[in-house]
Design an enzyme around this catalytic site. Structure first.
Site: not given
Length: 162
Positions: A66-67
């Protein structure tokens, strides 16, 4: 436009919290990667408020996904950090006089205002606005990084028994 901070969080010593992670573990049940509170630096018993923080490190469990290549603290983890701060206060001072834990009962008007990156200190202010013994506690909360509000909202905590 975000509201004014619930507390002047700049006046507290984050290097020497009132309650450190070991003190928090005596009250909060979360462990390992689910621990989202590093310390509590201020308690306002008269107004049912407090200020705590989470050291967001570069080895958080969510970073890889993420991410990828651009890690952002997930909104759900920001909300969890605020809930753990509120839960610490509610359980430490037995606000509800019920339950073994304080669980999520709901959230309202949550706004994410800025991203939170690894290697930052997330400061969280919370204040209990309503208590119904044995039923619920409502809290307003705000999060700050580097002097800027990154999120805010309100939540409902409910007693949960084993």
């Amino acid at each position: 436009m975000p509201a004014k901070a619930l507390y002047d969080y700049t006046e507290f010593n984050y290097e020497k919290p009132l309650f450190d992670i070991n003190d928090i573990r005596k009250v909060n049940p979360q462990r390992h990667e689910m621990e989202q509170l590093s310390g509590v630096v201020y308690i306002d018993r008269d107004n049912h408020g407090l200020v705590g923080f989470k050291e967001v490190t570069d080895d958080e469990f969510w970073i890889q996904g993420h991410m990828p290549g651009f890690p952002l603290m997930p909104g759900v983890m920001l909300c969890e950090a605020a809930a753990q701060l509120a839960g610490f206060y509610a359980r430490k001072y037995d606000l509800l006089e019920a339950g073994d834990y304080l669980g999520f009962g709901g959230m309202n008007e949550v706004r994410f205002r800025r991203p939170v990156y690894p290697n930052s200190r997330l400061i969280i202010c919370a204040q209990c606005t309503k208590v119904k013994k044995k039923r619920l506690a409502e809290f307003d909360f705000q999060g700050f990084v580097d002097g800027k509000m990154v999120y805010n909202g309100s939540m409902i905590g409910v007693p949960i028994s084993r």
